[in-house]
Motif scaffolding. Structure first.
Motif, PDB file in Angstrom:
ATOM      1  N   ARG A  78       0.834  -1.205   0.000  1.00 45.72           N
ATOM      2  CA  ARG A  78       0.000   0.000   0.000  1.00 45.72           C
ATOM      3  C   ARG A  78       0.868   1.253   0.000  1.00 45.72           C
ATOM      4  O   ARG A  78       0.560   2.241  -0.690  1.00 45.72           O
ATOM      5  CB  ARG A  78      -0.913   0.009   1.224  1.00 45.72           C
ATOM      6  N   ALA A  79       1.957   1.216   0.760  1.00 44.59           N
ATOM      7  CA  ALA A  79       2.853   2.369   0.806  1.00 44.59           C
ATOM      8  C   ALA A  79       3.519   2.617  -0.545  1.00 44.59           C
ATOM      9  O   ALA A  79       3.850   3.762  -0.880  1.00 44.59           O
ATOM     10  CB  ALA A  79       3.919   2.160   1.881  1.00 44.59           C
ATOM     11  N   ALA A  80       3.694   1.555  -1.334  1.00 41.18           N
ATOM     12  CA  ALA A  80       4.314   1.687  -2.660  1.00 41.18           C
ATOM     13  C   ALA A  80       3.309   2.110  -3.715  1.00 41.18           C
ATOM     14  O   ALA A  80       3.679   2.313  -4.871  1.00 41.18           O
ATOM     15  CB  ALA A  80       4.976   0.378  -3.054  1.00 41.18           C
ATOM     16  N   GLY A  81       2.025   2.220  -3.338  1.00 40.76           N
ATOM     17  CA  GLY A  81       1.019   2.692  -4.273  1.00 40.76           C
ATOM     18  C   GLY A  81       0.175   1.609  -4.910  1.00 40.76           C
ATOM     19  O   GLY A  81      -0.550   1.875  -5.872  1.00 40.76           O
ATOM     20  N   LEU A  82       0.226   0.385  -4.399  1.00 41.34           N
ATOM     21  CA  LEU A  82      -0.593  -0.698  -4.920  1.00 41.34           C
ATOM     22  C   LEU A  82      -1.905  -0.722  -4.143  1.00 41.34           C
ATOM     23  O   LEU A  82      -1.909  -0.943  -2.933  1.00 41.34           O
ATOM     24  CB  LEU A  82       0.122  -2.048  -4.793  1.00 41.34           C
ATOM     25  N   HIS A  83      -3.009  -0.494  -4.850  1.00 38.66           N
ATOM     26  CA  HIS A  83      -4.287  -0.327  -4.145  1.00 38.66           C
ATOM     27  C   HIS A  83      -5.395  -1.248  -4.642  1.00 38.66           C
ATOM     28  O   HIS A  83      -6.459  -1.290  -4.027  1.00 38.66           O
ATOM     29  CB  HIS A  83      -4.752   1.131  -4.262  1.00 38.66           C
ATOM     30  N   ASP A  84      -5.188  -1.963  -5.756  1.00 34.05           N
ATOM     31  CA  ASP A  84      -6.228  -2.867  -6.229  1.00 34.05           C
ATOM     32  C   ASP A  84      -6.137  -4.204  -5.499  1.00 34.05           C
ATOM     33  O   ASP A  84      -5.467  -4.317  -4.475  1.00 34.05           O
ATOM     34  CB  ASP A  84      -6.106  -3.068  -7.746  1.00 34.05           C
ATOM     35  N   GLU A  85      -6.803  -5.211  -6.045  1.00 34.42           N
ATOM     36  CA  GLU A  85      -6.748  -6.535  -5.427  1.00 34.42           C
ATOM     37  C   GLU A  85      -5.316  -7.048  -5.427  1.00 34.42           C
ATOM     38  O   GLU A  85      -4.638  -7.042  -6.456  1.00 34.42           O
ATOM     39  CB  GLU A  85      -7.651  -7.493  -6.208  1.00 34.42           C
ATOM     40  N   LEU A  86      -4.846  -7.511  -4.271  1.00 34.27           N
ATOM     41  CA  LEU A  86      -3.468  -7.951  -4.139  1.00 34.27           C
ATOM     42  C   LEU A  86      -3.393  -9.461  -3.929  1.00 34.27           C
ATOM     43  O   LEU A  86      -4.223 -10.050  -3.236  1.00 34.27           O
ATOM     44  CB  LEU A  86      -2.787  -7.251  -2.958  1.00 34.27           C
ATOM     45  N   SER A  87      -2.384 -10.054  -4.552  1.00 38.80           N
ATOM     46  CA  SER A  87      -2.076 -11.468  -4.351  1.00 38.80           C
ATOM     47  C   SER A  87      -0.669 -11.545  -3.765  1.00 38.80           C
ATOM     48  O   SER A  87       0.274 -10.975  -4.323  1.00 38.80           O
ATOM     49  CB  SER A  87      -2.140 -12.220  -5.680  1.00 38.80           C
ATOM     50  N   VAL A  88      -0.528 -12.222  -2.623  1.00 36.93           N
ATOM     51  CA  VAL A  88       0.741 -12.267  -1.909  1.00 36.93           C
ATOM     52  C   VAL A  88       1.284 -13.692  -1.904  1.00 36.93           C
ATOM     53  O   VAL A  88       0.571 -14.635  -1.553  1.00 36.93           O
ATOM     54  CB  VAL A  88       0.594 -11.763  -0.459  1.00 36.93           C
ATOM     55  N   SER A  89       2.534 -13.849  -2.316  1.00 41.55           N
ATOM     56  CA  SER A  89       3.219 -15.139  -2.284  1.00 41.55           C
ATOM     57  C   SER A  89       4.371 -15.053  -1.300  1.00 41.55           C
ATOM     58  O   SER A  89       5.286 -14.236  -1.475  1.00 41.55           O
ATOM     59  CB  SER A  89       3.742 -15.501  -3.683  1.00 41.55           C
ATOM     60  N   MET A  90       4.306 -15.875  -0.254  1.00 42.66           N
ATOM     61  CA  MET A  90       5.350 -15.875   0.783  1.00 42.66           C
ATOM     62  C   MET A  90       6.059 -17.229   0.743  1.00 42.66           C
ATOM     63  O   MET A  90       5.665 -18.166   1.444  1.00 42.66           O
ATOM     64  CB  MET A  90       4.745 -15.590   2.151  1.00 42.66           C
ATOM     65  N   PRO A  91       7.101 -17.372  -0.092  1.00 43.52           N
ATOM     66  CA  PRO A  91       7.785 -18.656  -0.254  1.00 43.52           C
ATOM     67  C   PRO A  91       8.516 -19.083   1.018  1.00 43.52           C
ATOM     68  O   PRO A  91       8.806 -18.267   1.903  1.00 43.52           O
ATOM     69  CB  PRO A  91       8.760 -18.383  -1.404  1.00 43.52           C
ATOM     70  N   ALA A  92       8.839 -20.384   1.085  1.00 39.83           N
ATOM     71  CA  ALA A  92       9.423 -20.937   2.306  1.00 39.83           C
ATOM     72  C   ALA A  92      10.929 -20.735   2.405  1.00 39.83           C
ATOM     73  O   ALA A  92      11.472 -20.714   3.516  1.00 39.83           O
ATOM     74  CB  ALA A  92       9.093 -22.434   2.384  1.00 39.83           C
ATOM     75  N   ILE A  98       9.363 -11.893  -0.834  1.00 37.57           N
ATOM     76  CA  ILE A  98       7.908 -11.956  -0.893  1.00 37.57           C
ATOM     77  C   ILE A  98       7.462 -11.251  -2.175  1.00 37.57           C
ATOM     78  O   ILE A  98       7.919 -10.156  -2.492  1.00 37.57           O
ATOM     79  CB  ILE A  98       7.284 -11.273   0.346  1.00 37.57           C
ATOM     80  N   VAL A  99       6.582 -11.902  -2.930  1.00 37.62           N
ATOM     81  CA  VAL A  99       6.119 -11.355  -4.200  1.00 37.62           C
ATOM     82  C   VAL A  99       4.662 -10.927  -4.046  1.00 37.62           C
ATOM     83  O   VAL A  99       3.818 -11.718  -3.617  1.00 37.62           O
ATOM     84  CB  VAL A  99       6.243 -12.393  -5.339  1.00 37.62           C
ATOM     85  N   ILE A 100       4.394  -9.681  -4.381  1.00 37.88           N
ATOM     86  CA  ILE A 100       3.040  -9.142  -4.286  1.00 37.88           C
ATOM     87  C   ILE A 100       2.615  -8.689  -5.677  1.00 37.88           C
ATOM     88  O   ILE A 100       3.323  -7.937  -6.349  1.00 37.88           O
ATOM     89  CB  ILE A 100       2.954  -7.973  -3.298  1.00 37.88           C
ATOM     90  N   THR A 101       1.462  -9.160  -6.105  1.00 39.44           N
ATOM     91  CA  THR A 101       0.936  -8.844  -7.422  1.00 39.44           C
ATOM     92  C   THR A 101      -0.364  -8.070  -7.280  1.00 39.44           C
ATOM     93  O   THR A 101      -1.240  -8.461  -6.504  1.00 39.44           O
ATOM     94  CB  THR A 101       0.675 -10.120  -8.240  1.00 39.44           C
ATOM     95  N   GLU A 102      -0.456  -6.959  -8.008  1.00 31.87           N
ATOM     96  CA  GLU A 102      -1.687  -6.169  -8.031  1.00 31.87           C
ATOM     97  C   GLU A 102      -2.492  -6.576  -9.254  1.00 31.87           C
ATOM     98  O   GLU A 102      -1.998  -6.548 -10.377  1.00 31.87           O
ATOM     99  CB  GLU A 102      -1.352  -4.676  -8.084  1.00 31.87           C
ATOM    100  N   ARG A 103      -3.735  -6.977  -9.033  1.00 42.93           N
ATOM    101  CA  ARG A 103      -4.578  -7.468 -10.123  1.00 42.93           C
ATOM    102  C   ARG A 103      -5.837  -6.610 -10.221  1.00 42.93           C
ATOM    103  O   ARG A 103      -6.738  -6.737  -9.387  1.00 42.93           O
ATOM    104  CB  ARG A 103      -4.972  -8.924  -9.872  1.00 42.93           C
ATOM    105  N   PRO A 104      -5.910  -5.734 -11.221  1.00 41.08           N
ATOM    106  CA  PRO A 104      -7.117  -4.932 -11.400  1.00 41.08           C
ATOM    107  C   PRO A 104      -8.254  -5.779 -11.942  1.00 41.08           C
ATOM    108  O   PRO A 104      -8.025  -6.726 -12.695  1.00 41.08           O
ATOM    109  CB  PRO A 104      -6.686  -3.869 -12.413  1.00 41.08           C
ATOM    110  N   LEU A 105      -9.451  -5.469 -11.566  1.00 42.42           N
ATOM    111  CA  LEU A 105     -10.621  -6.202 -12.041  1.00 42.42           C
ATOM    112  C   LEU A 105     -11.609  -5.244 -12.654  1.00 42.42           C
ATOM    113  O   LEU A 105     -12.093  -4.337 -11.962  1.00 42.42           O
ATOM    114  CB  LEU A 105     -11.290  -6.962 -10.886  1.00 42.42           C
ATOM    115  N   PRO A 106     -12.013  -5.406 -13.913  1.00 42.26           N
ATOM    116  CA  PRO A 106     -11.386  -6.308 -14.878  1.00 42.26           C
ATOM    117  C   PRO A 106     -10.182  -5.640 -15.519  1.00 42.26           C
ATOM    118  O   PRO A 106      -9.895  -4.472 -15.243  1.00 42.26           O
ATOM    119  CB  PRO A 106     -12.500  -6.512 -15.897  1.00 42.26           C
ATOM    120  N   GLY A 107      -9.496  -6.340 -16.385  1.00 44.26           N
ATOM    121  CA  GLY A 107      -8.356  -5.756 -17.090  1.00 44.26           C
ATOM    122  C   GLY A 107      -7.253  -6.755 -17.282  1.00 44.26           C
ATOM    123  O   GLY A 107      -7.495  -7.947 -17.446  1.00 44.26           O
TER     124      GLY A 107
END
Length: 203
Positions: A78-92, A98-107
């Protein structure tokens, strides 16, 4: 009956030919041969983000410490400016980011992707869709176009109807051949021996 069958086969396919082409063309991105070749060319021409090809690693601290929480990761996004639906991957892996993906709906399938340090929450890399190359943009839009989700429910319905037409055309095509074939034969053209085809026709 044959005329009706022919119209059922031809008319929907004619009007949906463009959408059928879109579905088939974007499906190539997810095939083993064509998709792998496309990604290889994209890597060779530096058309993909370095962070996407070689994800940055987290810096493991000297003293033992816990990794950041999911809430910390979301706050960093959020601080980096990502505000749409977020998907978070926290690998072991300890040094994985940690990889965070912003996915706009639709688009597009994503509008931004960021990698953050799993111990300090520092942003290691941030890619926005607006800054991507043409080949990367094609990858981003291939899945939503293929699934019909690019413009929401209307294109989902259109993609569904297109898929039905593709499936039904296979059935009606065989049905038409079965009704028109000569009795006792297949109806295929006879084979011609000693016929040389121009190389352009082979191509």
């Amino acid at each position: 009956f044959y005329t009706v069958l022919r119209d059922v086969h031809v008319v929907p396919g004619f009007y949906l030919a463009f959408f059928t082409l879109c579905v088939m063309a974007t499906g190539l991105f997810f095939t083993y041969t064509w998709g792998s070749a496309f990604r290889s060319v994209a890597v060779a021409t530096n058309s993909l983000s370095p962070a996407y090809v070689n994800p940055p690693h987290s810096t493991i601290p000297d003293s033992p410490t816990e990794t950041i929480t999911l809430d910390d990761a979301i706050a960093a996004a959020r601080a980096a400016g990502l505000h749409d639906e977020l998907s978070v991957s926290m690998p072991a892996a300890e040094d994985a980011s940690i990889v965070i993906t912003e996915r706009p709906l639709p688009g597009a399938s994503l509008s931004a992707m960021m990698w953050i340090d799993r111990y300090s929450a520092e942003t290691l890399a941030l890619n926005r869709a607006a800054d991507l190359s043409l080949m990367s943009t094609a990858l981003v839009y291939a899945l939503p176009i293929h699934q019909g989700s690019v413009f929401g429910l209307p294109t989902k319905i259109l993609a569904f109807v297109t898929a039905l037409v593709l499936a039904s055309s296979s059935v009606t095509g065989v049905w038409m051949w079965w009704k028109r074939r000569p009795r006792g034969g297949s109806g295929f053209p006879a084979r011609y021996d000693n016929v040389r085809l121009p190389w352009m026709l082979w191509a």
